[in-house]
Design a protein around this motif. Sequence first.
Motif, PDB file in Angstrom:
ATOM      1  N   ARG A   1       1.223   4.637  -3.685  1.00 28.87           N
ATOM      2  CA  ARG A   1       2.020   5.943  -3.444  1.00 28.87           C
ATOM      3  C   ARG A   1       1.926   6.419  -1.749  1.00 28.87           C
ATOM      4  N   SER A   2       0.753   6.269  -1.447  1.00 28.47           N
ATOM      5  CA  SER A   2       0.695   6.819  -0.114  1.00 28.47           C
ATOM      6  C   SER A   2       1.598   5.948   0.963  1.00 28.47           C
ATOM      7  N   GLU A   3       1.664   4.709   0.783  1.00 25.37           N
ATOM      8  CA  GLU A   3       2.750   3.954   1.579  1.00 25.37           C
ATOM      9  C   GLU A   3       4.203   4.573   1.104  1.00 25.37           C
ATOM     10  N   GLY A   4       4.303   4.620   0.020  1.00 24.47           N
ATOM     11  CA  GLY A   4       5.896   4.933  -0.467  1.00 24.47           C
ATOM     12  C   GLY A   4       6.053   6.390   0.004  1.00 24.47           C
ATOM     13  N   GLN A   5       4.893   7.224   0.169  1.00 21.93           N
ATOM     14  CA  GLN A   5       5.096   8.544   0.713  1.00 21.93           C
ATOM     15  C   GLN A   5       5.403   8.689   2.281  1.00 21.93           C
ATOM     16  N   ALA A   6       4.579   7.771   2.979  1.00 25.03           N
ATOM     17  CA  ALA A   6       4.808   7.471   4.383  1.00 25.03           C
ATOM     18  C   ALA A   6       6.456   7.178   4.536  1.00 25.03           C
ATOM     19  N   ARG A   7       6.795   6.089   3.996  1.00 25.39           N
ATOM     20  CA  ARG A   7       8.065   5.412   4.210  1.00 25.39           C
ATOM     21  C   ARG A   7       9.146   6.684   3.915  1.00 25.39           C
ATOM     22  N   ALA A   8       8.896   7.299   2.961  1.00 26.50           N
ATOM     23  CA  ALA A   8       9.888   8.426   2.590  1.00 26.50           C
ATOM     24  C   ALA A   8       9.983   9.341   3.731  1.00 26.50           C
ATOM     25  N   ASN A   9       8.684   9.739   4.301  1.00 23.68           N
ATOM     26  CA  ASN A   9       8.874  10.750   5.321  1.00 23.68           C
ATOM     27  C   ASN A   9       9.296  10.025   6.673  1.00 23.68           C
ATOM     28  N   ALA A  10       9.264   8.963   6.873  1.00 21.66           N
ATOM     29  CA  ALA A  10       9.877   8.282   8.135  1.00 21.66           C
ATOM     30  C   ALA A  10      11.331   8.226   7.711  1.00 21.66           C
ATOM     31  N   ILE A  11      11.723   8.006   6.624  1.00 21.78           N
ATOM     32  CA  ILE A  11      13.052   8.095   6.401  1.00 21.78           C
ATOM     33  C   ILE A  11      13.780   9.389   6.587  1.00 21.78           C
TER      34      ILE A  11
END
Length: 208
Positions: A187-197
Amino acid sequence: VYSLFFQVRESEVAVVSTFGEPRESIDQPGLYFKWPRPIQEVQVFDGRLQIFEGVGHQTLTFDDRPLVISEGVGWRITDAKDFVKANGSIDRMTDLLGPLVADAKTKVVGEYRFRNFVSTEEGDLKHSEMERQIQEMVNEALESHEQPWGVRVELVKLKRIELAQSVTDRVFERMKAERDREVSRIRSEGQARANAIRAEADATREAI
């Protein structure tokens, strides 16, 4: 003639009693002479390997891990005369051997670590070594007994190894905790990627 002779088969052992006292053990097949009753009587037993399964009970390893271990034991009559004097019954002998095997198993298990019972590494497993030690300890106890039992243990195999319920519960709790940590990481990795996008999209929008 029938009362003067008896036969011992290949798979049998026999004991000849004179006036009720066991006098002679016979472990070779053939036709033998005896005096008729009440002078002499003959008892014939199965001379093949007798198998029984020990009762599994909780035992601690060297590193204090509780395990429930059950074993298969094979024993054979080696002296029919001593066997009759000791008990004269195969079922009774099984009952007598059970506690000896359980005591030896407890001592041997306490000398090994948990990984020697359950491991993915071939070199860690010591099952054969434990089986040999249990067999030797039981036979030493039989030989040192004040009244010979006329039997010998020829086979010990660890049949089933289970975790105690308390350990099983802890294992499940640890597995659940590991899964929860894995979920949090994903979830943390997904949230980080979403923020970057989102940040990249915002930058592109501003540029346009």
